[in-house]
Scaffold this active site. Sequence first.
Site, PDB file in Angstrom:
ATOM      1  N   HIS A  19       0.834  -1.209   0.000  1.00 39.60           N
ATOM      2  CA  HIS A  19       0.000   0.000   0.000  1.00 39.60           C
ATOM      3  C   HIS A  19       0.869   1.260   0.000  1.00 39.60           C
ATOM      4  CE1 HIS A  19      -3.585  -2.313   0.570  1.00 39.60           C
ATOM      5  NE2 HIS A  19      -3.378  -2.607   1.833  1.00 39.60           N
ATOM      6  N   LYS A  41     -18.711  -6.224  -0.773  1.00 42.72           N
ATOM      7  CA  LYS A  41     -19.786  -5.979  -1.739  1.00 42.72           C
ATOM      8  C   LYS A  41     -19.282  -5.971  -3.165  1.00 42.72           C
ATOM      9  CE  LYS A  41     -23.774  -3.299  -0.123  1.00 42.72           C
ATOM     10  NZ  LYS A  41     -24.356  -1.944  -0.105  1.00 42.72           N
TER      11      LYS A  41
END
Length: 309
Positions: A124, A266
């Site tokens: 990251h 999701k």
Amino acid sequence: MPKVVNMAERKDFVEEINKALAKSEGFTLKDLLFSYQGTPYPVTVCSAETFQALENLEARRDDLVLVSYPKCGVNWLIQILNDLIFTTTQSKYVSAELPFIECGDPDKYQRIKQIPSPRILATHLNYDRLPKSIFENKAKILVLFRNPKDTAVSFFHFHKNAPSFPSYSSWDEFFSEFMNGKVIWGSYFDHAVTWNKHIEDENIMVVTYEDLKENLTSSVKQIAEFFGFPSTAEQIQSVADRATFQVVKEKAQETHGPVGPILFRKGVVGDWKNLFTEAQNQEMDAKFNACLGGTKLGAMLKYDVYCKV
């Protein structure tokens, strides 16, 4: 050739993830964060000693370096790359290490020397925080971005849903910290501005989460070509068929243990509409324009398509 995966290593990998999450039990948000060179990181998986040792990571030319800000879909991309390796070589490995090079103990850089090529090195981190050997050895770097509104919402839900992980008192509190760059791994916009400066560098390719969702087969083909996988059209299609977010989500418990359904929650584009207020929309729109308006990365993110009501 990469070694064939065995279930013991998969179990070790899942255990490492669970251990990292378990360490956060009882922490407050304030206790969770420590600052290294001005950026907040979680004390449960990062340390100053590990960051110092990271400088000694010996990158290889054939390493597959994956970069993304948190919650932009990098775990999905790791799954896709693992499948590409398997499909084109008929074997694959799973490292028992935490997948991000900045996470873990300082000795991990000695251990990952034993992992055969091609290794997947995920991170990251910003461009200027990567180990110098990545650039010296000309490893290829695939950078994944996601629109900032969905990134923020996904990040908020991760804090809220991860077991024992300290959460924010409200979406409004999280949004304020996100916009000020005070969340773990720092500012989305600083990350984006830094990588945008290098978007046309040799050995760097940028893909977006939204393109993966909308054009998965085409995106898999681009990724395979970028990393030099000798794949046929049939192989690309078979990887894409197995790599839809829905398929990956259904297998998340098997691949990532209890944290799987949290990492693959999701996977939709536009979930931000469920949380953003009009004032927050305006604040984010202004920040995006100030940081990325008129840039190549800004254009790739199609902000007006994905982030406007």
